[in-house]
Design a protein around this motif. Structure first.
Motif, PDB file in Angstrom:
ATOM      1  N   SER A 212      78.820 -12.846 -58.753  1.00 48.76           N
ATOM      2  CA  SER A 212      78.470 -11.582 -58.114  1.00 48.76           C
ATOM      3  C   SER A 212      78.394 -10.424 -59.099  1.00 48.76           C
ATOM      4  O   SER A 212      77.600  -9.500 -58.915  1.00 48.76           O
ATOM      5  CB  SER A 212      79.479 -11.260 -57.009  1.00 48.76           C
ATOM      6  N   TYR A 213      79.194 -10.471 -60.187  1.00 45.89           N
ATOM      7  CA  TYR A 213      79.365  -9.273 -61.016  1.00 45.89           C
ATOM      8  C   TYR A 213      79.659  -9.706 -62.444  1.00 45.89           C
ATOM      9  O   TYR A 213      80.585 -10.473 -62.696  1.00 45.89           O
ATOM     10  CB  TYR A 213      80.536  -8.470 -60.449  1.00 45.89           C
ATOM     11  N   MET A 214      78.863  -9.245 -63.380  1.00 42.66           N
ATOM     12  CA  MET A 214      79.112  -9.467 -64.803  1.00 42.66           C
ATOM     13  C   MET A 214      79.135  -8.113 -65.498  1.00 42.66           C
ATOM     14  O   MET A 214      78.203  -7.338 -65.404  1.00 42.66           O
ATOM     15  CB  MET A 214      78.023 -10.357 -65.408  1.00 42.66           C
ATOM     16  N   LEU A 215      80.241  -7.818 -66.181  1.00 38.47           N
ATOM     17  CA  LEU A 215      80.429  -6.518 -66.811  1.00 38.47           C
ATOM     18  C   LEU A 215      80.674  -6.696 -68.308  1.00 38.47           C
ATOM     19  O   LEU A 215      81.620  -7.375 -68.709  1.00 38.47           O
ATOM     20  CB  LEU A 215      81.611  -5.798 -66.168  1.00 38.47           C
ATOM     21  N   GLY A 216      79.810  -6.093 -69.127  1.00 38.29           N
ATOM     22  CA  GLY A 216      79.969  -6.121 -70.575  1.00 38.29           C
ATOM     23  C   GLY A 216      80.543  -4.803 -71.065  1.00 38.29           C
ATOM     24  O   GLY A 216      79.936  -3.741 -70.889  1.00 38.29           O
ATOM     25  N   LEU A 217      81.728  -4.854 -71.662  1.00 40.32           N
ATOM     26  CA  LEU A 217      82.396  -3.662 -72.175  1.00 40.32           C
ATOM     27  C   LEU A 217      82.054  -3.513 -73.653  1.00 40.32           C
ATOM     28  O   LEU A 217      82.545  -4.263 -74.492  1.00 40.32           O
ATOM     29  CB  LEU A 217      83.906  -3.777 -71.970  1.00 40.32           C
ATOM     30  N   ASP A 218      81.161  -2.573 -73.949  1.00 46.38           N
ATOM     31  CA  ASP A 218      80.622  -2.386 -75.289  1.00 46.38           C
ATOM     32  C   ASP A 218      80.232  -3.736 -75.900  1.00 46.38           C
ATOM     33  O   ASP A 218      80.725  -4.125 -76.957  1.00 46.38           O
ATOM     34  CB  ASP A 218      81.624  -1.654 -76.191  1.00 46.38           C
ATOM     35  N   PRO A 219      79.341  -4.456 -75.225  1.00 43.72           N
ATOM     36  CA  PRO A 219      79.000  -5.814 -75.676  1.00 43.72           C
ATOM     37  C   PRO A 219      78.182  -5.788 -76.957  1.00 43.72           C
ATOM     38  O   PRO A 219      77.431  -4.848 -77.216  1.00 43.72           O
ATOM     39  CB  PRO A 219      78.172  -6.358 -74.513  1.00 43.72           C
TER      40      PRO A 219
ATOM     41  N   ILE B 213      72.576 -10.207 -73.161  1.00 42.34           N
ATOM     42  CA  ILE B 213      72.733 -10.001 -71.728  1.00 42.34           C
ATOM     43  C   ILE B 213      71.386  -9.700 -71.100  1.00 42.34           C
ATOM     44  O   ILE B 213      70.578  -8.959 -71.651  1.00 42.34           O
ATOM     45  CB  ILE B 213      73.726  -8.844 -71.471  1.00 42.34           C
ATOM     46  N   ARG B 214      71.154 -10.272 -69.913  1.00 45.67           N
ATOM     47  CA  ARG B 214      69.949  -9.986 -69.144  1.00 45.67           C
ATOM     48  C   ARG B 214      70.360  -9.592 -67.731  1.00 45.67           C
ATOM     49  O   ARG B 214      71.409 -10.040 -67.241  1.00 45.67           O
ATOM     50  CB  ARG B 214      69.028 -11.206 -69.100  1.00 45.67           C
ATOM     51  N   PRO B 215      69.556  -8.768 -67.064  1.00 45.08           N
ATOM     52  CA  PRO B 215      69.934  -8.346 -65.718  1.00 45.08           C
ATOM     53  C   PRO B 215      70.185  -9.507 -64.763  1.00 45.08           C
ATOM     54  O   PRO B 215      71.060  -9.417 -63.905  1.00 45.08           O
ATOM     55  CB  PRO B 215      68.744  -7.493 -65.275  1.00 45.08           C
ATOM     56  N   ASP B 216      69.449 -10.605 -64.912  1.00 46.16           N
ATOM     57  CA  ASP B 216      69.587 -11.691 -63.955  1.00 46.16           C
ATOM     58  C   ASP B 216      70.716 -12.662 -64.298  1.00 46.16           C
ATOM     59  O   ASP B 216      70.825 -13.734 -63.696  1.00 46.16           O
ATOM     60  CB  ASP B 216      68.272 -12.456 -63.812  1.00 46.16           C
ATOM     61  N   ASP B 217      71.598 -12.279 -65.230  1.00 49.46           N
ATOM     62  CA  ASP B 217      72.748 -13.133 -65.525  1.00 49.46           C
ATOM     63  C   ASP B 217      73.716 -13.206 -64.352  1.00 49.46           C
ATOM     64  O   ASP B 217      74.523 -14.130 -64.264  1.00 49.46           O
ATOM     65  CB  ASP B 217      73.485 -12.636 -66.765  1.00 49.46           C
ATOM     66  N   ALA B 218      73.688 -12.218 -63.474  1.00 45.79           N
ATOM     67  CA  ALA B 218      74.535 -12.193 -62.288  1.00 45.79           C
ATOM     68  C   ALA B 218      73.808 -11.421 -61.199  1.00 45.79           C
ATOM     69  O   ALA B 218      72.760 -10.819 -61.443  1.00 45.79           O
ATOM     70  CB  ALA B 218      75.889 -11.549 -62.597  1.00 45.79           C
ATOM     71  N   GLN B 219      74.368 -11.431 -60.007  1.00 45.99           N
ATOM     72  CA  GLN B 219      73.749 -10.657 -58.932  1.00 45.99           C
ATOM     73  C   GLN B 219      73.711  -9.171 -59.297  1.00 45.99           C
ATOM     74  O   GLN B 219      72.785  -8.463 -58.919  1.00 45.99           O
ATOM     75  CB  GLN B 219      74.520 -10.869 -57.630  1.00 45.99           C
ATOM     76  N   TYR B 220      74.748  -8.728 -60.034  1.00 48.85           N
ATOM     77  CA  TYR B 220      74.751  -7.360 -60.557  1.00 48.85           C
ATOM     78  C   TYR B 220      75.368  -7.391 -61.945  1.00 48.85           C
ATOM     79  O   TYR B 220      76.437  -7.970 -62.150  1.00 48.85           O
ATOM     80  CB  TYR B 220      75.545  -6.422 -59.649  1.00 48.85           C
ATOM     81  N   THR B 221      74.685  -6.778 -62.916  1.00 50.58           N
ATOM     82  CA  THR B 221      75.191  -6.717 -64.285  1.00 50.58           C
ATOM     83  C   THR B 221      75.295  -5.259 -64.712  1.00 50.58           C
ATOM     84  O   THR B 221      74.466  -4.420 -64.345  1.00 50.58           O
ATOM     85  CB  THR B 221      74.265  -7.466 -65.264  1.00 50.58           C
ATOM     86  N   GLU B 222      76.320  -4.976 -65.498  1.00 48.37           N
ATOM     87  CA  GLU B 222      76.571  -3.594 -65.933  1.00 48.37           C
ATOM     88  C   GLU B 222      77.147  -3.612 -67.341  1.00 48.37           C
ATOM     89  O   GLU B 222      77.878  -4.532 -67.712  1.00 48.37           O
ATOM     90  CB  GLU B 222      77.545  -2.914 -64.971  1.00 48.37           C
ATOM     91  N   THR B 223      76.804  -2.585 -68.132  1.00 42.16           N
ATOM     92  CA  THR B 223      77.442  -2.407 -69.435  1.00 42.16           C
ATOM     93  C   THR B 223      78.013  -1.002 -69.526  1.00 42.16           C
ATOM     94  O   THR B 223      77.478  -0.049 -68.933  1.00 42.16           O
ATOM     95  CB  THR B 223      76.466  -2.627 -70.605  1.00 42.16           C
ATOM     96  N   ILE B 224      79.100  -0.888 -70.270  1.00 43.90           N
ATOM     97  CA  ILE B 224      79.702   0.399 -70.613  1.00 43.90           C
ATOM     98  C   ILE B 224      79.618   0.512 -72.127  1.00 43.90           C
ATOM     99  O   ILE B 224      80.257  -0.252 -72.852  1.00 43.90           O
ATOM    100  CB  ILE B 224      81.155   0.474 -70.128  1.00 43.90           C
TER     101      ILE B 224
ATOM    102  N   GLY C 151      81.737  -9.669 -74.466  1.00 44.14           N
ATOM    103  CA  GLY C 151      80.742  -9.183 -73.527  1.00 44.14           C
ATOM    104  C   GLY C 151      79.484 -10.021 -73.561  1.00 44.14           C
ATOM    105  O   GLY C 151      78.899 -10.353 -72.521  1.00 44.14           O
ATOM    106  N   LEU C 152      79.046 -10.366 -74.771  1.00 42.07           N
ATOM    107  CA  LEU C 152      77.917 -11.293 -74.902  1.00 42.07           C
ATOM    108  C   LEU C 152      78.292 -12.657 -74.322  1.00 42.07           C
ATOM    109  O   LEU C 152      77.504 -13.293 -73.613  1.00 42.07           O
ATOM    110  CB  LEU C 152      77.532 -11.437 -76.373  1.00 42.07           C
ATOM    111  N   LYS C 153      79.496 -13.085 -74.595  1.00 36.13           N
ATOM    112  CA  LYS C 153      79.951 -14.392 -74.114  1.00 36.13           C
ATOM    113  C   LYS C 153      80.024 -14.427 -72.588  1.00 36.13           C
ATOM    114  O   LYS C 153      79.711 -15.450 -71.972  1.00 36.13           O
ATOM    115  CB  LYS C 153      81.324 -14.703 -74.716  1.00 36.13           C
ATOM    116  N   ALA C 154      80.398 -13.291 -71.960  1.00 39.19           N
ATOM    117  CA  ALA C 154      80.461 -13.223 -70.503  1.00 39.19           C
ATOM    118  C   ALA C 154      79.105 -13.536 -69.901  1.00 39.19           C
ATOM    119  O   ALA C 154      79.001 -14.207 -68.869  1.00 39.19           O
ATOM    120  CB  ALA C 154      80.949 -11.847 -70.055  1.00 39.19           C
ATOM    121  N   ARG C 155      78.037 -13.050 -70.539  1.00 39.97           N
ATOM    122  CA  ARG C 155      76.676 -13.342 -70.083  1.00 39.97           C
ATOM    123  C   ARG C 155      76.396 -14.831 -70.150  1.00 39.97           C
ATOM    124  O   ARG C 155      75.818 -15.418 -69.240  1.00 39.97           O
ATOM    125  CB  ARG C 155      75.680 -12.544 -70.929  1.00 39.97           C
TER     126      ARG C 155
END
Length: 323
Positions: free
Chosen positions: A193-200, A210-221, A178-182
């Motif tokens: 368009s979309y970066m999703l961190g699953l329990d990053p 992870i920062r909000p501006d890493d993608a147009q929309y970022t989300e974590t679960i 998840g950190l690496k995805a950022r």
């Protein structure tokens, strides 16, 4: 003289490593018992053995589509003929999937997530095999950072070879992935368009996350904040069941951690996870959230423009969603 030139040229090319094509991987059906607990480990609890990791050599990329949903087609950066002979379709959306520490391209995370993506949408799914660099060791975070730059380079090559742009890409990572995805998203040309961190992974001592501006929309679960960190770091952060001690898991870290990708997979195939916005982190962790705004968690499409911390509760077993 000609013989000398020939020998010099021969020696020069002899030291260039040949591009090898990895063997395909075969996804077996996901084990309902969940992941092997030995595969879900905190990086600071297991120093493990370390060996030299070269992401240029050791990053491998495996394509899955609805035409090959269980047996991958390996792709190699620079081999455009291999790409053109594969099922990769530059006219479709592409999701890049990144496993976590001690993971592998055919681990439980991939067994669950890849079929769910393909069931939900006809798109390209590429899982990144960086298992050699993900081996638990003191260097694992640095190896993730090094690997991420090469994954971004691979995506940039895909865009160049197919005419796609960054809007066509979603990047999903689990745990350290998840950190690496950022980091991958940060180095792609243009903004994905979309970066999703699953329990990053996120710890206060880490210099970057992870920062909000890493993608147009970022989300974590968030499902195991006790081990992975609890601070909000994306446009939308979902603290499922308060971010820990999920029903059916109790205090089992591995079980709680894996719930992140199980919830994500279910959000793709069944939907139904609706979070209620929280005024503060403390409210999200305790579930004391009564703000009027709600937001669906996970899913295929970015919720561009959405912001905030969200809480939702789940069932103990699948189907986890309560609607």
């Amino acid at each position: 003289m000609n013989s000398l030139v020939f020998n010099l040229v021969f020696c020069f090319f002899a030291v260039i490593p040949a591009q090898s094509i990895p063997d395909p991987i075969v996804l077996t059906p996901a084990d309902n018992r969940g992941p092997n607990p030995d595969k879900i480990q905190d990086f600071w609890l297991n120093l493990g053995r370390s060996f030299r990791f070269d992401p240029a050599r050791d990053n491998h990329y495996h394509l899955f589509t609805r035409d090959n949903p269980t047996t991958s087609q390996p792709l190699v950066q620079g081999l455009t003929n291999l790409l053109s002979q594969s099922n990769y379709d530059g006219g479709k959306q592409t999701t890049i999937v990144i496993h976590g520490m001690a993971g592998s391209p055919d681990d439980h995370f991939n067994q669950v997530v890849i079929p769910a993506i393909l069931q939900a949408d006809d798109r390209n799914v590429i899982t990144v095999d960086w298992s050699r660099g993900a081996n638990p060791s003191p260097q694992v975070i640095q190896q993730a950072i090094d690997s991420a730059r090469f994954v971004a380079g691979f995506i940039n090559w895909l865009m160049s070879a197919t005419g796609q742009n960054s809007n066509a890409f979603t990047i999903v990572g689990f745990s350290l992935g998840g950190l690496k995805a950022r980091l991958v998203a940060r180095h792609v040309q243009g903004q994905v368009s979309y970066m999703l961190g699953l329990d990053p992974l996120h710890q206060p001592s880490m210099p970057d996350t992870i920062r909000p501006d890493d993608a147009q929309y970022t989300e974590t679960i968030r499902t195991a904040v006790g081990g992975m960190g609890d601070q909000p770091i994306a446009h939308a952060d979902f603290y499922v069941n308060g971010g820990d001690n999920n029903p059916g898991c109790g205090t089992d870290f591995g079980c709680n951690h894996a719930r992140a990708y199980l919830f994500y997979a279910e959000s793709l195939t069944r939907g139904g996870f609706t979070g209620r916005q929280c005024p503060s982190l403390q409210n999200a962790l305790t579930g004391n959230c009564f703000m009027p705004n709600t937001l669906r968690m996970g899913g295929l499409s970015p919720k561009t423009g959405a912001r905030g911390l969200f809480y939702l509760a789940t069932n103990a077993n699948s189907p986890f969603s309560r609607g």
